[in-house]
Design a protein around this motif. Structure first.
Motif, PDB file in Angstrom:
ATOM      1  N   PHE A 150       8.106   9.343  12.789  1.00 53.17           N
ATOM      2  CA  PHE A 150       8.607   8.085  12.251  1.00 53.17           C
ATOM      3  C   PHE A 150       9.163   7.147  13.320  1.00 53.17           C
ATOM      4  O   PHE A 150       9.626   6.053  12.997  1.00 53.17           O
ATOM      5  CB  PHE A 150       9.653   8.359  11.159  1.00 53.17           C
ATOM      6  N   SER A 151       9.092   7.555  14.598  1.00 48.54           N
ATOM      7  CA  SER A 151       9.448   6.631  15.673  1.00 48.54           C
ATOM      8  C   SER A 151       8.238   5.809  16.115  1.00 48.54           C
ATOM      9  O   SER A 151       8.361   4.910  16.951  1.00 48.54           O
ATOM     10  CB  SER A 151      10.016   7.396  16.875  1.00 48.54           C
ATOM     11  N   ALA A 152       7.067   6.108  15.539  1.00 52.50           N
ATOM     12  CA  ALA A 152       5.832   5.375  15.818  1.00 52.50           C
ATOM     13  C   ALA A 152       5.330   4.759  14.507  1.00 52.50           C
ATOM     14  O   ALA A 152       5.692   5.207  13.413  1.00 52.50           O
ATOM     15  CB  ALA A 152       4.785   6.311  16.409  1.00 52.50           C
ATOM     16  N   PRO A 153       4.497   3.718  14.582  1.00 51.35           N
ATOM     17  CA  PRO A 153       4.010   3.068  13.367  1.00 51.35           C
ATOM     18  C   PRO A 153       3.285   4.025  12.420  1.00 51.35           C
ATOM     19  O   PRO A 153       2.575   4.935  12.852  1.00 51.35           O
ATOM     20  CB  PRO A 153       3.048   1.996  13.896  1.00 51.35           C
ATOM     21  N   VAL A 154       3.474   3.799  11.128  1.00 50.71           N
ATOM     22  CA  VAL A 154       2.877   4.617  10.080  1.00 50.71           C
ATOM     23  C   VAL A 154       2.089   3.716   9.132  1.00 50.71           C
ATOM     24  O   VAL A 154       2.526   2.615   8.800  1.00 50.71           O
ATOM     25  CB  VAL A 154       3.965   5.375   9.281  1.00 50.71           C
ATOM     26  N   GLY A 155       0.954   4.201   8.688  1.00 53.67           N
ATOM     27  CA  GLY A 155       0.186   3.509   7.666  1.00 53.67           C
ATOM     28  C   GLY A 155       0.517   4.094   6.299  1.00 53.67           C
ATOM     29  O   GLY A 155       0.199   5.256   6.029  1.00 53.67           O
ATOM     30  N   LEU A 156       1.192   3.325   5.463  1.00 57.22           N
ATOM     31  CA  LEU A 156       1.519   3.746   4.107  1.00 57.22           C
ATOM     32  C   LEU A 156       0.413   3.282   3.172  1.00 57.22           C
ATOM     33  O   LEU A 156       0.016   2.111   3.202  1.00 57.22           O
ATOM     34  CB  LEU A 156       2.855   3.132   3.660  1.00 57.22           C
ATOM     35  N   LEU A 157      -0.083   4.188   2.354  1.00 57.12           N
ATOM     36  CA  LEU A 157      -1.156   3.862   1.415  1.00 57.12           C
ATOM     37  C   LEU A 157      -0.698   4.170  -0.007  1.00 57.12           C
ATOM     38  O   LEU A 157      -0.209   5.266  -0.282  1.00 57.12           O
ATOM     39  CB  LEU A 157      -2.407   4.674   1.733  1.00 57.12           C
ATOM     40  N   ALA A 158      -0.862   3.203  -0.887  1.00 60.89           N
ATOM     41  CA  ALA A 158      -0.604   3.425  -2.310  1.00 60.89           C
ATOM     42  C   ALA A 158      -1.787   2.800  -3.051  1.00 60.89           C
ATOM     43  O   ALA A 158      -1.716   1.698  -3.594  1.00 60.89           O
ATOM     44  CB  ALA A 158       0.710   2.788  -2.742  1.00 60.89           C
ATOM     45  N   VAL A 159      -2.882   3.519  -3.014  1.00 59.17           N
ATOM     46  CA  VAL A 159      -4.161   3.001  -3.520  1.00 59.17           C
ATOM     47  C   VAL A 159      -4.404   3.531  -4.927  1.00 59.17           C
ATOM     48  O   VAL A 159      -4.569   4.731  -5.130  1.00 59.17           O
ATOM     49  CB  VAL A 159      -5.307   3.400  -2.568  1.00 59.17           C
ATOM     50  N   ALA A 160      -4.383   2.628  -5.888  1.00 57.31           N
ATOM     51  CA  ALA A 160      -4.602   2.973  -7.303  1.00 57.31           C
ATOM     52  C   ALA A 160      -3.647   4.059  -7.784  1.00 57.31           C
ATOM     53  O   ALA A 160      -4.028   4.935  -8.549  1.00 57.31           O
ATOM     54  CB  ALA A 160      -6.056   3.381  -7.541  1.00 57.31           C
ATOM     55  N   SER A 161      -2.411   4.005  -7.316  1.00 56.12           N
ATOM     56  CA  SER A 161      -1.441   5.021  -7.718  1.00 56.12           C
ATOM     57  C   SER A 161      -0.228   4.432  -8.439  1.00 56.12           C
ATOM     58  O   SER A 161       0.285   5.032  -9.383  1.00 56.12           O
ATOM     59  CB  SER A 161      -0.971   5.823  -6.497  1.00 56.12           C
ATOM     60  N   VAL A 162       0.228   3.258  -8.032  1.00 52.74           N
ATOM     61  CA  VAL A 162       1.466   2.717  -8.585  1.00 52.74           C
ATOM     62  C   VAL A 162       1.319   2.334 -10.054  1.00 52.74           C
ATOM     63  O   VAL A 162       2.294   2.386 -10.813  1.00 52.74           O
ATOM     64  CB  VAL A 162       1.968   1.521  -7.753  1.00 52.74           C
ATOM     65  N   HIS A 163       0.113   1.976 -10.493  1.00 55.37           N
ATOM     66  CA  HIS A 163      -0.024   1.622 -11.916  1.00 55.37           C
ATOM     67  C   HIS A 163       0.137   2.835 -12.829  1.00 55.37           C
ATOM     68  O   HIS A 163       0.256   2.685 -14.040  1.00 55.37           O
ATOM     69  CB  HIS A 163      -1.346   0.889 -12.201  1.00 55.37           C
ATOM     70  N   HIS A 164       0.180   4.033 -12.258  1.00 52.43           N
ATOM     71  CA  HIS A 164       0.466   5.232 -13.054  1.00 52.43           C
ATOM     72  C   HIS A 164       1.972   5.466 -13.207  1.00 52.43           C
ATOM     73  O   HIS A 164       2.378   6.395 -13.903  1.00 52.43           O
ATOM     74  CB  HIS A 164      -0.180   6.458 -12.419  1.00 52.43           C
ATOM     75  N   VAL A 165       2.772   4.648 -12.553  1.00 53.25           N
ATOM     76  CA  VAL A 165       4.231   4.776 -12.657  1.00 53.25           C
ATOM     77  C   VAL A 165       4.722   3.875 -13.789  1.00 53.25           C
ATOM     78  O   VAL A 165       4.530   2.653 -13.730  1.00 53.25           O
ATOM     79  CB  VAL A 165       4.919   4.369 -11.330  1.00 53.25           C
ATOM     80  N   PRO A 166       5.343   4.433 -14.822  1.00 52.66           N
ATOM     81  CA  PRO A 166       5.789   3.617 -15.951  1.00 52.66           C
ATOM     82  C   PRO A 166       6.888   2.642 -15.564  1.00 52.66           C
ATOM     83  O   PRO A 166       7.593   2.830 -14.556  1.00 52.66           O
ATOM     84  CB  PRO A 166       6.293   4.659 -16.958  1.00 52.66           C
ATOM     85  N   ALA A 167       7.031   1.595 -16.370  1.00 56.75           N
ATOM     86  CA  ALA A 167       7.966   0.514 -16.057  1.00 56.75           C
ATOM     87  C   ALA A 167       9.405   0.987 -15.980  1.00 56.75           C
ATOM     88  O   ALA A 167      10.217   0.410 -15.236  1.00 56.75           O
ATOM     89  CB  ALA A 167       7.829  -0.600 -17.103  1.00 56.75           C
ATOM     90  N   GLU A 168       9.750   2.027 -16.724  1.00 56.72           N
ATOM     91  CA  GLU A 168      11.139   2.479 -16.743  1.00 56.72           C
ATOM     92  C   GLU A 168      11.570   3.188 -15.454  1.00 56.72           C
ATOM     93  O   GLU A 168      12.753   3.431 -15.229  1.00 56.72           O
ATOM     94  CB  GLU A 168      11.409   3.390 -17.935  1.00 56.72           C
ATOM     95  N   ILE A 169      10.619   3.535 -14.599  1.00 60.30           N
ATOM     96  CA  ILE A 169      10.943   4.146 -13.309  1.00 60.30           C
ATOM     97  C   ILE A 169      11.046   3.041 -12.257  1.00 60.30           C
ATOM     98  O   ILE A 169      10.178   2.172 -12.152  1.00 60.30           O
ATOM     99  CB  ILE A 169       9.886   5.185 -12.902  1.00 60.30           C
ATOM    100  N   ASP A 170      12.100   3.084 -11.461  1.00 59.77           N
ATOM    101  CA  ASP A 170      12.348   2.040 -10.461  1.00 59.77           C
ATOM    102  C   ASP A 170      11.488   2.284  -9.222  1.00 59.77           C
ATOM    103  O   ASP A 170      11.965   2.811  -8.210  1.00 59.77           O
ATOM    104  CB  ASP A 170      13.831   2.010 -10.101  1.00 59.77           C
ATOM    105  N   VAL A 171      10.239   1.896  -9.332  1.00 64.10           N
ATOM    106  CA  VAL A 171       9.324   2.094  -8.199  1.00 64.10           C
ATOM    107  C   VAL A 171       9.661   1.170  -7.039  1.00 64.10           C
ATOM    108  O   VAL A 171       9.349   1.451  -5.882  1.00 64.10           O
ATOM    109  CB  VAL A 171       7.856   1.903  -8.665  1.00 64.10           C
ATOM    110  N   TYR A 172      10.340   0.058  -7.317  1.00 66.10           N
ATOM    111  CA  TYR A 172      10.680  -0.894  -6.258  1.00 66.10           C
ATOM    112  C   TYR A 172      11.687  -0.301  -5.277  1.00 66.10           C
ATOM    113  O   TYR A 172      11.565  -0.490  -4.061  1.00 66.10           O
ATOM    114  CB  TYR A 172      11.196  -2.201  -6.870  1.00 66.10           C
ATOM    115  N   SER A 173      12.676   0.423  -5.791  1.00 67.19           N
ATOM    116  CA  SER A 173      13.630   1.083  -4.905  1.00 67.19           C
ATOM    117  C   SER A 173      12.942   2.147  -4.049  1.00 67.19           C
ATOM    118  O   SER A 173      13.279   2.343  -2.882  1.00 67.19           O
ATOM    119  CB  SER A 173      14.761   1.726  -5.721  1.00 67.19           C
TER     120      SER A 173
END
Length: 270
Positions: A150-173
């Motif tokens: 984590f001291s070097a750049p990381v590629g974060l991928l969230a490909v077709a996954s976040v829409h499976h998280v319901p609205a009541e879960i605070d995915v933004y945090s």
């Protein structure tokens, strides 16, 4: 495990479809069951280009990974990676540079089982069994710490996954935590199914999957998806229909990006 190539957990209910396996079938993968194929056939009746939607999303992922590699990133954290199927992240990345490291993250039992089999003899790639909406479980996992610096750049991928998280879960945090955990030069790629496009019957598709698979979903708007990037700087062309994000080729006549049903984009931490 059962005898089906070792990828089906013993406690799996074959009559219950899985969104991960439905997606695998849409991409032409071989790790799906009759119940998954039945649901996808129903989706095609609702949305005839359903398979193309899946492929547009997968193609975006490949282009996003290659963009990150061109930007100097050599390690990736794939959040909600699903069942490894056609064109996996580590295959794309390590073809470009064998030194690339990839950590897949998922909680779906078949995705975990098959990932472990696939990665058993693959160096510099691993699967973490964790809920990506609980970032500390991911970021502090021994496999993550073993492969990701984590001291070097990381590629974060969230490909077709976040829409499976319901609205009541605070995915933004959760995404605030991921963005804070990486250094400048890191990047975040997100693709997200949406009801914003008139040509895609998104609500009907989600209802059909929920009715059979009992899987929750949230069809966020473009502005809601942009919020997931926080203060990361969106790279050109911004958040667009998946097939419009730095396409390799011009879409053939009659193919409209609005039929993707997916917003996609990449942000970079400056």
């Amino acid at each position: 495990m059962t005898g089906d190539g070792g990828w089906i957990p013993e406690n799996l209910d074959p009559a219950r479809p899985s969104p991960a396996r439905i997606y695998d079938y849409a991409l032409g993968g071989g790790h799906n069951l009759a119940s998954d194929r039945e649901v996808f056939d129903q989706l095609v009746k609702i949305q005839p280009n359903a398979r193309q939607i899946a492929w547009s999303n997968r193609a975006f992922m490949r282009r996003a990974v290659l963009f990150m590699i061109e930007s100097g990133i050599r390690q990736f954290l794939d959040l909600g990676s699903g069942i490894p199927t056609v064109g996996n992240v580590h295959e794309i990345a390590q073809k470009a540079d064998p030194e690339c490291r990839v950590v897949y993250v998922d909680i779906e039992e078949v995705a975990i089982a098959h990932s472990r089999l696939l990665l058993d003899e693959v160096e510099k790639a691993a699967i973490v069994e964790a809920d990506f909406t609980r970032p500390d479980d991911v970021l502090k996992h021994p496999e993550t710490l073993k492969l990701i610096d984590f001291s070097a750049p990381v590629g974060l991928l969230a490909v077709a996954s976040v829409h499976h998280v319901p609205a009541e879960i605070d995915v933004y945090s959760a995404f605030d935590r991921y963005r804070d955990a990486v250094v400048p030069g890191s990047a975040l790629a997100i693709s997200h199914f949406t009801a914003d496009f008139e040509k895609v019957h998104a609500k009907e598709i989600i209802e059909a999957v929920q009715a059979k698979a009992h899987n929750t979903a949230c069809l966020r708007t473009r502005s809601e998806i942009i919020d997931l990037f926080g203060d990361f700087e969106m790279v050109s062309p911004g958040l667009v229909a998946a097939s419009n994000w730095r396409p390799d080729i011009t879409p053939p006549p009659g193919v409209h990006p609005e039929q993707d049903g997916i917003w996609a984009g990449v942000g970079v931490k400056r």
